[in-house]
Design an enzyme around this catalytic site. Structure first.
Site, PDB file in Angstrom:
ATOM      1  CD  GLU A 158      -3.005  -1.231   2.171  1.00  0.00           C
ATOM      2  OE1 GLU A 158      -2.982  -0.355   3.059  1.00  0.00           O
ATOM      3  OE2 GLU A 158      -3.841  -2.158   2.151  1.00  0.00           O
ATOM      4  CD  GLU A 277      -3.553  -6.243   3.080  1.00  0.00           C
ATOM      5  OE1 GLU A 277      -4.483  -5.499   3.501  1.00  0.00           O
ATOM      6  OE2 GLU A 277      -2.364  -6.033   3.304  1.00  0.00           O
TER       7      GLU A 277
END
Length: 506
Positions: A158, A277
């Site tokens: 991220e 995810e």
């Protein structure tokens, strides 16, 4: 009533088991972590496992020392070997995430989470590349080249969020990706490497810019990765956050653009997209994770997630997890399928049910917003007298995001014997009445530290309700609010022993 002929062939890519998420890698050294993962592997079985912290200081891999006035580098593989040995013992392989930054190699002090993962770029990119090459080379030497090159490698986590990458600096991440991906390929060209592992917000901008950079600078890229969560900003209250779920019809709205962006580049058209995810909420203290609503919502997602994605990794398998610190209670809104105390949550059974669909699977014959049905073919050598090889399985769910108390009715006719009671219908039901350990924990008093007796009660309450019925070729399922139901229908001729009559008492 929906009539199924058996000739249908509906798109259904059941890729739910390619990968599952975990807390940081160092947690794998804990006994309870291993026990939870062992339980998940026995009941469900995932191929890969992905988590943070491979290079964080608690794994102790990157070391520096001074000798003759010069700083030298050495590597410590002790904990890495312990973790990898335990994974392979449970027949699961790593999906390697390169991160976070070892403190001695970090360019800054910024950290994230209770366990302080450093999220700054390396102060020396050459040493960072050497660390990657040394780690992969060590794994190859210990576990074999042909094994290790099958482990996917993802660069960071991220980076479009400032907490996970200093200032969300796109150009700096591209530099990190350049060095990292090339280092991976130097060890062996067969490694699959990808990124940018973005999540929400600026995801479209980042994915497009990332692909442009990879194209223009000829960087290695084997897959595109990103994350996906389906809630609004949570409302904080004490130790918890309460987010609103997106309507189930819009659960893929943010995600859907990725396929189009990737395919808009001729060089990358059709490239694998790995969602490394996903869950409903993105915080580890959202009570929704422990609920039957979560189980039904994920059941709905799994029916179509594979249509556009090579894999999708549920975040996470268990609640040994410390992003916000050590949880105070067994039910605390953790990401995991298994609550601490070895209590399977309702979502655990969603995955177990989808795994059941893979046995004897032939094809999908029906799919709608509440149900999926697959055709199966049993091993002819194992059939009993009078049994048919072809039979049917399915999963049905009733997502009630607004908790209105809705009921969903599933009415199916299948291409099987129409004779009365010639078939058997097996159902395994998870709903708020029959498999809701969260409610049982509440009714018992919400004890933060349940004793052995209470834990046994909670585990017992956390199993599906199993029912069988003799039937013809039609089945009717009534699903209450946020139920998930696995069903299986097959021919089952009754062949009684001499003198035995079922139900006879005199």
């Amino acid at each position: 009533m929906m009539k199924i002929t058996g000739n249908e062939n509906v798109t259904f890519n059941n890729n739910a088991f390619y990968c599952v998420g975990t807390g940081r890698m160092g947690l794998a050294l804990q006994k309870q972590y291993f026990e939870q993962l062992k339980f998940v592997q026995e009941k469900i079985g995932f191929e890969h496992i992905r988590g943070h912290g491979l290079f964080s200081d608690d794994m102790a891999i990157y070391q520096e020392y001074e000798e003759d006035g010069e700083i030298k580098v050495e590597y410590n593989w002790t904990y890495l070997d312990m973790v990898m040995d335990s994974y392979l013992q449970l027949n699961i392989r790593p999906f390697i995430e390169l991160g976070f930054m070892p403190k001695k190699l970090a360019s800054g002090e910024q950290t994230i989470f209770y366990w302080k993962g450093n999220t700054t770029p390396p102060k020396d990119y050459s040493k960072w590349a050497d660390l990657i090459k040394a780690t992969l080379t060590h794994l190859i030497s210990r576990y074999g080249r042909e094994e290790v090159v099958t482990w996917p490698v993802e660069v960071w986590n991220e980076p479009n969020l400032p907490g996970f990458w200093k200032d969300s600096n796109m150009e700096e991440y591209f530099k990190l990706y350049d060095f990292s991906s090339k280092a991976v390929k130097e060890v062996d060209q067969r490694f699959k490497v990808g990124g940018p592992a973005v999540c929400g917000g600026t995801d479209q901008v980042w994915i497009k810019a990332f692909l442009e950079h990879v194209r223009d600078y000829q960087c290695p890229l084997d897959f595109v990765s990103r994350h996906h969560y389906t809630t609004e900003l949570p409302a904080p209250d004490g130790h918890y956050g309460y987010p609103k779920l997106h309507p189930k019809e819009k659960c893929f709205e943010q995600l859907d653009s990725t396929r189009g962006i990737v395919d808009s580049f001729p060089e990358f058209k059709g490239m694998d997209i790995n969602v490394t995810e996903y869950n409903t909420s993105y915080i580890p203290n959202a009570p929704v994770h422990d609920t039957n609503l979560n189980a039904a919502y994920i059941a709905n997602m799994l029916s179509t997630f594979g249509d556009n994605h090579r894999s999708y990794s549920y975040w996470t398998f268990g609640d040994i997890f410390e992003e916000h610190g050590v949880p105070f209670t067994p039910f605390h809104g953790g990401f995991g399928m298994v609550a601490n105390g070895m209590i399977p949550k309702p979502t655990f059974w969603t995955f177990a049910f989808y795994r059941k669909l893979t046995k004897d699977y032939v094809k999908c014959v029906y799919k709608d917003e509440n149900c999926i049905v697959v055709q199966c073919k049993a091993d002819i050598d194992k059939l009993r007298t009078g049994e048919e090889a072809v039979y049917y399985k399915g999963i049905a769910w009733n997502v009630d995001v607004d908790m209105t108390g809705s009921v969903a009715n599933i009415d199916l006719q299948l291409p099987m014997s129409t004779a009365k009671d010639s078939n058997v219908l097996l159902t395994e039901l998870v709903d708020e009445e029959v498999c809701n350990p969260l409610k049982v924990w509440h009714d018992l008093g919400e004890h933060a530290n349940p004793d052995a007796e209470e834990l046994e009660i909670l585990r017992t309450s956390a199993t599906p309700f199993v029912e069988t019925k003799r039937c013809s070729n039609t089945i009717f399922l009534k699903l209450n609010q946020n139920a998930v139901c696995y069903f299986e229908i097959k021919t089952a001729p009754v062949i009684s022993d001499r003198g035995y009559t079922f139900g006879r008492l005199k």
